[in-house]
Design an enzyme around this catalytic site. Structure first.
Site, mmCIF file in Angstrom:
data_model
loop_
_atom_site.group_PDB
_atom_site.id
_atom_site.type_symbol
_atom_site.label_atom_id
_atom_site.label_comp_id
_atom_site.label_asym_id
_atom_site.label_seq_id
_atom_site.Cartn_x
_atom_site.Cartn_y
_atom_site.Cartn_z
ATOM 1 N N ASN A 124 -2.292 -6.330 5.302
ATOM 2 C CA ASN A 124 -2.248 -7.383 4.284
ATOM 3 C C ASN A 124 -3.109 -8.579 4.695
ATOM 4 O OD1 ASN A 124 0.074 -5.862 3.219
ATOM 5 N ND2 ASN A 124 1.072 -6.682 5.039
ATOM 6 N N GLU A 144 -5.542 -2.960 12.566
ATOM 7 C CA GLU A 144 -5.205 -3.802 11.402
ATOM 8 C C GLU A 144 -6.154 -5.000 11.318
ATOM 9 O OE1 GLU A 144 -3.363 -2.208 9.505
ATOM 10 O OE2 GLU A 144 -2.579 -0.838 11.015
ATOM 11 N N GLU A 160 0.854 -1.181 0.000
ATOM 12 C CA GLU A 160 0.000 0.000 0.000
ATOM 13 C C GLU A 160 0.894 1.236 0.000
ATOM 14 O OE1 GLU A 160 -2.760 0.420 3.258
ATOM 15 O OE2 GLU A 160 -3.856 1.984 2.231
HETATM 16 N N1 TRP Z 1 -3.156 0.879 5.710
HETATM 17 C C1 TRP Z 1 -2.204 1.146 6.761
HETATM 18 C C2 TRP Z 1 -3.036 1.420 8.004
HETATM 19 O O1 TRP Z 1 -3.417 0.531 8.682
HETATM 20 C C3 TRP Z 1 -1.338 2.319 6.467
HETATM 21 C C4 TRP Z 1 -0.009 2.026 5.911
HETATM 22 C C5 TRP Z 1 0.893 1.167 6.376
HETATM 23 C C6 TRP Z 1 0.626 2.654 4.826
HETATM 24 N N2 TRP Z 1 2.049 1.251 5.655
HETATM 25 C C7 TRP Z 1 1.910 2.135 4.711
HETATM 26 C C8 TRP Z 1 0.238 3.623 3.942
HETATM 27 C C9 TRP Z 1 2.803 2.562 3.741
HETATM 28 C C10 TRP Z 1 1.121 4.042 2.976
HETATM 29 C C11 TRP Z 1 2.391 3.519 2.877
HETATM 30 O O2 TRP Z 1 -3.454 2.484 8.269
HETATM 31 ZN ZN ZN Z 2 -5.635 1.672 8.515
#
Ligand code: TRP
Ligand code: ZN
Length: 896
Positions: A269, A302, A125
């Site tokens: 993930n 998460e 992400e």
């Molecule tokens: N989706 C992740 C969260 O729980 C955010 C995130 C983790 C993220 N690593 C990242 C976003 C690296 C951008 C780049 O909020």
């Molecule tokens: Zn999140």
């Protein structure tokens, strides 16, 4: 991107569905640090809902192209370029096999596939998957994945990916393999793999419907003794999501893996959450109460994404708050439930206060600067720059307002309908709003403005009591606070604001409430639905002139303006039945005095004492009916950063002088009370990270911190030294060290020298604790003899410092630049010069981390003229030297 190119702006209005869909993905990895070979086999077909395209355009970055086949035949019509791969003249349905290579060992961006402490990790992400293989790397392309990992068995004994393990075995040449299959369709940003020398704490549980689940927390072997709390937090999360939302774990196995090099907190993930070690590892010796609570919150966050984010995902990145705002709301509710049960409002309030404090300090500031954007942004240059306080924290407040409007049951109905309609889909914020509206039979058209308008709303309140008619009217006017031109452009009309209110009688009790037109008295807190620019609500049969308790529990993310007198605020602090507003009254009282003093300091006038605040704080400190954790929060002064933002022109030095003046006065006037509170809140015996015990430690350590401000800090030094030596937990040890450092700064004595050395020696092998050691020094108070920048520059040369490790960079550089405003904003500009150097250095290593640091100067226009000029110069210097799209977007918007 070249230095001169204008950056590409991605706009929400340009969304178009993908020309092709990818139903299945089969990945084979030959994992070698310097050259990993990735073979990707994709089942591709034209998207019936998109315009025809002759060529398939796949995204790819930093990849070496090796070969391509279609339906097993070599395909010559492929063009590899900087941003990806064009596969020309493709059929309608076909199997595409691409082979390429990447260099994980050289990947310092921590996006894509990289090596950390000799192990392999991925972070996909938002757009990291394209750094692993060519793909339609966008969240509306959902596929099922099979993944085969091959690697040297001695160096990489553990091979993990999403879903279920379906095969494993040995290969020639000391290598082995593992094959994983994820039964759920997912977008590429949820792909993950991990390979290396790791061990797991395991637990088997039965989910709500009786299915057996395997839970694992994977760490490096020496960290196995710090995994229990993360595992407990995971089990609590699973139980809470079942009970509150009827949502069950859908995989047979759920894994958490800790990694010490990570750009953010953690990543959801599918079935294989990857976490920053900071949000996994804890034992009493190494982690504070705050760390324990943060781990619980992030593990929950998460885990909750498994439904809000993974089962239902985002159509495009403009919808990021669909998953993040909703999941933050869910983790906040979870933490509140863990600290006080789902029903105990007083205990839940502590969590609410902490969350609102973050929102007001960080998100309101974002709204006031050049990065202001709506919860659902309209455009971006680099999506990584939009993982913001607005998307996360304001987004969570927007979700919370549905619950405030419809109640917990109505909210649950909306959630149920959302999953019924959209399970397995990639959807939009509008889809979520429609589910809430339809499930509750409401038209929420006006509510959309919460998603499309940037800036912090302001509600001004006036009241009128008609004693003869016993009528009390409350007039609410809404607008926006000091918005940037870009934010103003988005502001099209009034919002639907759920405004919770109570009326307090002269005896301090809540009055029963009857609105004009109602026949009977109802609840003592009412949620008024404000929909117009100005609206009056009239309460009838109001026996005596009340004091209004406004925006109870912070029912909407707005600024409330009401002309309370100091005595009224003291009254609310003593009596309001709404714990949030009780706290709020104390903060208003303190902010008022602190800003008045800061204005005097700014004008070079002497600071004078005013006893109203001391008396109000004294009552809170000695009120045994208040929980220790509430008292701690109520007795903590607003931060220097928050206070500086409230000034017409931010003057960090004046704010620091004012705040220190008040801290010292509270310390001196209430010395006996602080000493008593210290003794009354000791937590002898075995350390327990429970909310009650943490509350005692919090109040005790706040008392110690105030005592360290005394002109003669002998008591604080004696207590802190003893506490440091005897501590059986990090909360007490770090607080003692901090008090010693504070007393040293105030007096110029060397009280902290020995403890600081001991701390390093004791925890040399614990990176997360060494982070604390750096950060304590970066945030310490400076003296005229030794400004903190000198300490920071010296620490940059310490053998344990490493700019490539984001936690370490944050512990020293970010702590100094963002959490030590009085020193960072030194009048000589030395802090800004340091900032510019570090942004430029980080830009070449890790653009995401560099861009976060770059944001530290974005409010430069709001500072006093001297600082403003120096900040602009530093920004211009950075703008001229940095290369990444990430940092350029930030500095260019700041200077525009
Ligand atoms: N989706 C992740 C969260 O729980 C955010 C995130 C983790 C993220 N690593 C990242 C976003 C690296 C951008 C780049 O909020
Ligand atoms: Zn999140």
């Amino acid at each position: 991107m070249s230095d001169t190119a204008t950056p590409t702006v991605i706009r929400r209005e340009d969304y178009a569905p993908p020309a092709f869909l990818i139903d299945t993905v089969d990945l084979e990895f030959d994992l070698v640090p310097e050259r990993t070979i990735v073979k990707s086999t994709l089942a591709v077909r034209r998207n019936p809902d998109a315009n025809h395209a002759t060529h398939l355009e796949l995204m790819g970055e930093q990849l070496e192209f090796i070969s391509a086949t279609i339906d097993g035949q070599p395909w010559e019509q492929v063009r590899a370029h900087d941003h990806g791969l064009t596969v020309e003249n493709v059929p309608d349905t076909f199997t595409l096999t691409l082979t390429g290579a990447c260099d994980p060992a050289a990947n310092t961006t921590l996006s894509g596939l990289y090596v950390s402490s000799g192990n392999f990790f991925t972070q996909c992400e938002a757009e990291g998957f394209r750094r692993i293989t060519w793909f339609l790397d966008r969240p509306d392309v959902m596929s099922t994945y099979t993944v085969t990992l091959r690697a040297d068995k001695i160096s990489y004994p553990v091979l993990l990916s999403n879903g279920n393990l379906i095969a494993e075995g040995d290969l020639p040449d000391g290598r082995h393999y593992a094959k994983w299959e994820d039964p759920f369709r997912k977008p590429s940003y949820l792909f993950a793999l991990v390979a290396g020398k790791l061990v797991a704490l395991e637990e088997r549980i039965q989910s709500g419907s009786g299915k057996e689940k395997l839970l694992q927390v994977w760490v490096e072997p020496h960290d196995l003794d710090k995994t229990r709390h993360a595992m407990d937090s995971l089990i609590h999360s699973i139980r809470w999501d079942e009970a509150r939302f009827g949502l069950e774990l859908d995989l047979d196995r759920f894994m958490i893996v800790a990694v010490s090099d990570f750009n953010m907190g953690a990543m959801e993930n599918k079935g294989l959450n990857i976490f920053n070690t900071k949000y996994v590892l804890a034992n009493p010796e190494t982690a504070t109460d705050v760390d324990f609570a943060n781990i619980e919150a992030v593990v929950g966050h998460e885990y909750f994404h498994n439904w809000t984010g993974n089962r239902v995902t985002c159509r495009d990145w403009f919808q990021l708050s669909l998953k993040e705002g909703l999941t933050v709301f869910r983790d906040q509710e979870f933490s509140a439930a863990m600290s006080g049960g789902d029903e105990n409002e007083a205990a839940r309030a502590t969590k609410r206060i902490e969350d609102v404090r973050v929102l007001r300090q960080m998100q309101f500031a974002e709204d006031a600067g050049p990065m202001a954007h709506p919860v659902r942004p309209e455009s971006y240059v680099e999506i990584n720059n939009f993982y913001t306080m607005t998307v996360y924290e304001k987004g969570s407040e927007v979700v919370r307002m549905y619950q405030t409007l419809f109640g917990r049951d109505g909210f649950r109905k909306g959630m149920d309908l959302y999953f019924q309609r959209h399970d397995g889909q990639a959807v939009t914020c509008d889809d979520f709003r429609r589910a809430m509206a339809d499930a509750n039979g409401r038209d929420l058209a006006q509510f959309e403005r919460w998603y499309s308008q940037a800036g912090t709303p302001r509600v001004s309140v006036t009241t009128h009591y008609d004693a003869a008619a016993k009528r009390y009217s409350v007039t609410l006017s809404q607008g926006y606070a000091n918005s940037s031109p870009a934010a103003r452009e988005t502001q099209k009309g009034p919002l639907l604001i759920p405004f919770a209110i109570g009326l307090i009688g002269p005896d301090g009790q809540d009055l029963p409430l009857k609105l004009e037109g109602e026949s009977a008295f109802g609840a003592t807190t009412r949620v008024l639905e404000v929909t117009e620019t100005q609206q009056t609500f009239t309460f009838v049969d109001v026996a005596a002139k009340p004091l209004p308790s406004l925006l109870r529990n912070f029912s909407a993310p707005v600024i409330v303006e009401y002309d309370y007198g100091n005595d009224e605020l003291a009254f609310l602090l003593a009596h309001d039945s709404d714990p949030f507003n009780r706290w709020e009254a104390g903060q208003r009282l303190a902010t008022r005095e602190l800003l008045a003093l800061a204005a005097r300091a700014s004008a070079g006038q002497p600071l004078e004492a005013n006893d109203a605040l001391v008396q109000a704080f004294s009552r809170v400190l000695t009120d045994p009916s208040l929980s220790p954790s509430f008292r701690e929060l109520a007795l903590m002064l607003p931060s220097e950063t928050y206070l500086a933002e409230q000034m017409a022109e931010s003057d960090p030095a004046a704010v620091h002088a004012a705040r220190q003046f008040v801290r010292k006065r509270l310390a001196t006037a209430l010395k006996a009370e602080w000493l008593a509170a210290y003794q009354a809140n000791l937590t002898p015996g075995v350390y327990e990270p429970t909310p009650e015990a943490a509350g005692h430690r919090g109040l005790k350590n706040l008392a110690l911190s105030y005592l360290s401000e005394l002109d003669d800090p002998a008591d604080a030094v004696r207590l802190a030294t003893a506490q440091y030596d005897a501590a059986n937990n990090m909360t007490d040890r770090a607080a003692a060290l901090s008090a010693l450092m504070n007393a040293s700064a105030a007096t110029g004595a060397g009280y902290a020298k020995k403890a600081l050395e001991d701390f390093y020696a004791r925890f040399e092998q614990e990176p997360l604790v060494i982070d604390k050691w750096f950060s304590l020094q970066a945030t310490q108070r400076g003296t005229s003899q030794r400004p903190v920048i000198e300490t920071v520059r010296a620490l940059m040369r310490h053998p344990a410092f490493n700019l490539k490790n984001p936690n370490r960079a944050r512990s020293l550089i970010f702590s100094f630049c963002a959490a030590n405003p009085a020193q960072f904003h030194a009048a000589d500009g030395s802090g800004y010069a340091f900032w510019a150097e570090q942004v430029i250095a980080l830009d070449a290593i890790n653009p995401q981390v560099a861009a976060r640091l770059a944001r530290n100067l974005e409010l430069w226009r709001r500072f006093t003229p001297t600082l403003r000029d120096a900040m602009r110069a530093a920004l211009e210097q950075v703008a001229a030297r940095v290369k990444s799209r990430d940092v350029r977007e930030i500095v260019e918007k700041a200077l525009a």
